[in-house]
Each structure stands twice: as structure tokens, then as C-alpha cells.
Write a protein that holds these residues in place. Sequence first.
Motif, PDB file in Angstrom:
ATOM      1  N   ASN A  56       0.832  -1.200   0.000  1.00  0.00           N
ATOM      2  CA  ASN A  56       0.000   0.000   0.000  1.00  0.00           C
ATOM      3  C   ASN A  56       0.869   1.253   0.000  1.00  0.00           C
ATOM      4  N   TYR A  57       0.493   2.219  -0.833  1.00  0.00           N
ATOM      5  CA  TYR A  57       1.143   3.517  -0.887  1.00  0.00           C
ATOM      6  C   TYR A  57       0.065   4.578  -0.740  1.00  0.00           C
ATOM      7  N   THR A  58       0.371   5.628   0.023  1.00  0.00           N
ATOM      8  CA  THR A  58      -0.605   6.677   0.296  1.00  0.00           C
ATOM      9  C   THR A  58      -0.017   8.029  -0.072  1.00  0.00           C
ATOM     10  N   PHE A  59      -0.830   8.821  -0.773  1.00  0.00           N
ATOM     11  CA  PHE A  59      -0.432  10.187  -1.102  1.00  0.00           C
ATOM     12  C   PHE A  59      -1.303  11.136  -0.304  1.00  0.00           C
ATOM     13  N   ILE A  60      -0.665  12.134   0.315  1.00  0.00           N
ATOM     14  CA  ILE A  60      -1.377  13.097   1.150  1.00  0.00           C
ATOM     15  C   ILE A  60      -1.249  14.475   0.497  1.00  0.00           C
ATOM     16  N   LEU A  61      -2.383  15.067   0.165  1.00  0.00           N
ATOM     17  CA  LEU A  61      -2.418  16.386  -0.455  1.00  0.00           C
ATOM     18  C   LEU A  61      -2.791  17.417   0.601  1.00  0.00           C
ATOM     19  N   HIS A  62      -1.905  18.397   0.764  1.00  0.00           N
ATOM     20  CA  HIS A  62      -2.178  19.544   1.631  1.00  0.00           C
ATOM     21  C   HIS A  62      -2.420  20.742   0.719  1.00  0.00           C
ATOM     22  N   ILE A  63      -3.398  21.552   1.069  1.00  0.00           N
ATOM     23  CA  ILE A  63      -3.720  22.731   0.272  1.00  0.00           C
ATOM     24  C   ILE A  63      -3.467  23.949   1.147  1.00  0.00           C
ATOM     25  N   LYS A  64      -2.746  24.922   0.592  1.00  0.00           N
ATOM     26  CA  LYS A  64      -2.443  26.140   1.354  1.00  0.00           C
ATOM     27  C   LYS A  64      -3.738  26.786   1.821  1.00  0.00           C
ATOM     28  N   ILE A  66      -5.801  25.799   3.899  1.00  0.00           N
ATOM     29  CA  ILE A  66      -6.828  24.842   4.332  1.00  0.00           C
ATOM     30  C   ILE A  66      -6.133  23.860   5.272  1.00  0.00           C
ATOM     31  N   GLU A  67      -6.705  23.634   6.443  1.00  0.00           N
ATOM     32  CA  GLU A  67      -6.059  22.793   7.434  1.00  0.00           C
ATOM     33  C   GLU A  67      -6.216  21.309   7.143  1.00  0.00           C
ATOM     34  N   ASP A  68      -7.222  20.919   6.377  1.00  0.00           N
ATOM     35  CA  ASP A  68      -7.471  19.504   6.122  1.00  0.00           C
ATOM     36  C   ASP A  68      -6.388  18.908   5.230  1.00  0.00           C
ATOM     37  N   GLU A  69      -6.256  17.601   5.332  1.00  0.00           N
ATOM     38  CA  GLU A  69      -5.395  16.869   4.414  1.00  0.00           C
ATOM     39  C   GLU A  69      -6.247  15.823   3.715  1.00  0.00           C
ATOM     40  N   PHE A  70      -5.896  15.529   2.492  1.00  0.00           N
ATOM     41  CA  PHE A  70      -6.674  14.612   1.671  1.00  0.00           C
ATOM     42  C   PHE A  70      -5.772  13.465   1.255  1.00  0.00           C
ATOM     43  N   ARG A  71      -6.230  12.228   1.511  1.00  0.00           N
ATOM     44  CA  ARG A  71      -5.409  11.039   1.280  1.00  0.00           C
ATOM     45  C   ARG A  71      -5.985  10.194   0.151  1.00  0.00           C
ATOM     46  N   TYR A  72      -5.062   9.615  -0.615  1.00  0.00           N
ATOM     47  CA  TYR A  72      -5.437   8.698  -1.685  1.00  0.00           C
ATOM     48  C   TYR A  72      -4.480   7.522  -1.600  1.00  0.00           C
ATOM     49  N   ALA A  73      -5.001   6.315  -1.532  1.00  0.00           N
ATOM     50  CA  ALA A  73      -4.165   5.129  -1.369  1.00  0.00           C
ATOM     51  C   ALA A  73      -4.275   4.218  -2.580  1.00  0.00           C
ATOM     52  N   ILE A 116       1.837  16.207  -8.761  1.00  0.00           N
ATOM     53  CA  ILE A 116       1.459  15.212  -7.747  1.00  0.00           C
ATOM     54  C   ILE A 116       2.012  13.846  -8.133  1.00  0.00           C
ATOM     55  N   ILE A 117       1.773  13.446  -9.372  1.00  0.00           N
ATOM     56  CA  ILE A 117       2.188  12.114  -9.809  1.00  0.00           C
ATOM     57  C   ILE A 117       3.706  12.000  -9.854  1.00  0.00           C
ATOM     58  N   LYS A 118       4.391  13.042 -10.312  1.00  0.00           N
ATOM     59  CA  LYS A 118       5.855  13.019 -10.359  1.00  0.00           C
ATOM     60  C   LYS A 118       6.438  12.852  -8.949  1.00  0.00           C
ATOM     61  N   THR A 119       5.889  13.591  -7.990  1.00  0.00           N
ATOM     62  CA  THR A 119       6.343  13.482  -6.602  1.00  0.00           C
ATOM     63  C   THR A 119       6.101  12.082  -6.064  1.00  0.00           C
ATOM     64  N   TRP A 120       4.930  11.547  -6.344  1.00  0.00           N
ATOM     65  CA  TRP A 120       4.580  10.221  -5.833  1.00  0.00           C
ATOM     66  C   TRP A 120       5.474   9.148  -6.448  1.00  0.00           C
ATOM     67  N   ILE A 121       5.697   9.228  -7.743  1.00  0.00           N
ATOM     68  CA  ILE A 121       6.558   8.236  -8.411  1.00  0.00           C
ATOM     69  C   ILE A 121       7.968   8.281  -7.829  1.00  0.00           C
ATOM     70  N   SER A 131       3.662   9.731   0.785  1.00  0.00           N
ATOM     71  CA  SER A 131       4.167  10.914   0.090  1.00  0.00           C
ATOM     72  C   SER A 131       3.202  12.052   0.365  1.00  0.00           C
ATOM     73  N   SER A 132       3.729  13.275   0.321  1.00  0.00           N
ATOM     74  CA  SER A 132       2.833  14.409   0.508  1.00  0.00           C
ATOM     75  C   SER A 132       3.370  15.613  -0.249  1.00  0.00           C
ATOM     76  N   ILE A 133       2.459  16.517  -0.536  1.00  0.00           N
ATOM     77  CA  ILE A 133       2.813  17.758  -1.219  1.00  0.00           C
ATOM     78  C   ILE A 133       1.816  18.820  -0.773  1.00  0.00           C
ATOM     79  N   THR A 134       2.280  20.059  -0.744  1.00  0.00           N
ATOM     80  CA  THR A 134       1.408  21.192  -0.436  1.00  0.00           C
ATOM     81  C   THR A 134       1.306  22.055  -1.685  1.00  0.00           C
ATOM     82  N   LEU A 135       0.083  22.283  -2.132  1.00  0.00           N
ATOM     83  CA  LEU A 135      -0.153  23.078  -3.338  1.00  0.00           C
ATOM     84  C   LEU A 135      -1.104  24.223  -3.036  1.00  0.00           C
TER      85      LEU A 135
END
Length: 180
Positions: A56-64, A66-73, A116-121, A131-135
Motif C-alpha cells: 500500500n502507498y498513500t499520497f497526502i495532499l495539503h492545500i495552502k 486549508i487545514e485539512d489533508e486529503f489522502r489517496y491510497a 502530484i504524480i511526479k512526486t509520488w513516483i 508521500s505528501s505535497i502542499t499546493l
Amino acid sequence: MFPDSQFPFPSWEGLGVGSDSQFPIPDSRFPIPDSRFPIPDSLKQNPIDNSYKMVNYTFILHIKEIEDEFRYAITLDKSQEDNPALFFTLSEREKLRTWFQEQSLCKINDYHLAKIIKTWIQDIEEGFRYSSITLDLPLMIESDISNLKESGNQEIPHPIYPDLSGIEPISGMLPPLNFN
């Protein structure tokens, strides 16, 4: 010698030792390996063939702002883990974009999706499971405002003309100035 406790030290009571233990008790759903009950060949692990293992791999998206984080596995097998770019087909990319847009209510354009995909790869290739990124992403409602096709109310309003009949200058073009 001992108080009414079944333990040598009264302080052990209530600490999860003995009958009040919170540790799981093995049952038939989770059998403990035992030589009396052999594992069927279909369930035995082949030490040579590791292609069946899924990770399992999980990507966490943070948005400037906004305090929430969004996960995709996702779950990758050994071959996809070795070359994760093969996993991210056009349909997988669109699934990822759609899921993040629905969860965050933010617009993810092609540039952000590629980032997002480049960072995750890169992180998968380096062995990271998370993996995570803030956009800085615009809200969906903000990004679609330019595509608004509403023509609005085109009826011309009735003009209201002011009554200027009672207004006239006293002397000259400007009214007299009083500086008292």
C-alpha cells in the motif's frame, strides 16, 4: 499475607493483567500456526516468487490556507513497485484527479496533477510508503467563474431624472464660500 487480590501486588489490579486484560485472545478466526494443523500449499509463501505481494502507498495532499489533508491510497504489486510510472495510466490519473477534486473542492489542472504524480513516483522509487505535497489550488467555484454563461438581466431600467428646477447659483458659477 496477601490482601483480597489474586496478585502479589495490589497495584497490578486494573492494569490489564489477568482476567481484565485488554489484549486480544486468539480465536478460530485468527489461528496461531501450529504443526498439528498444516497450512495448505495454496496459502504457503513461495520464497522465490515475490510477485504476489501487494504494498500500500498513500499520497497526502495539503492545500495552502486549508487545514485539512486529503489522502489517496493505492496498492502496487512487485512489478508496479519497481516501475511505478506504469501504474499511472491515463485512467488512473483521471481517477486520482477526480477523487482529490471531489474531496477538496479545489480545481486540479494538468500541471498540478503532473506535479502530484511526479512526486509520488519519485517517493515510491525511493521506497517511501507515504508521500505528501502542499499546493496552492483554487476552489472549484473560483476556477469555473470564467466559464459562466449567464447573460443576466438585460432589461434597461427606467431612468429617474432629478428635479433641478429649484437649484440655481446665487452669484457666478460657484456658490459663495463662507469661511467663518
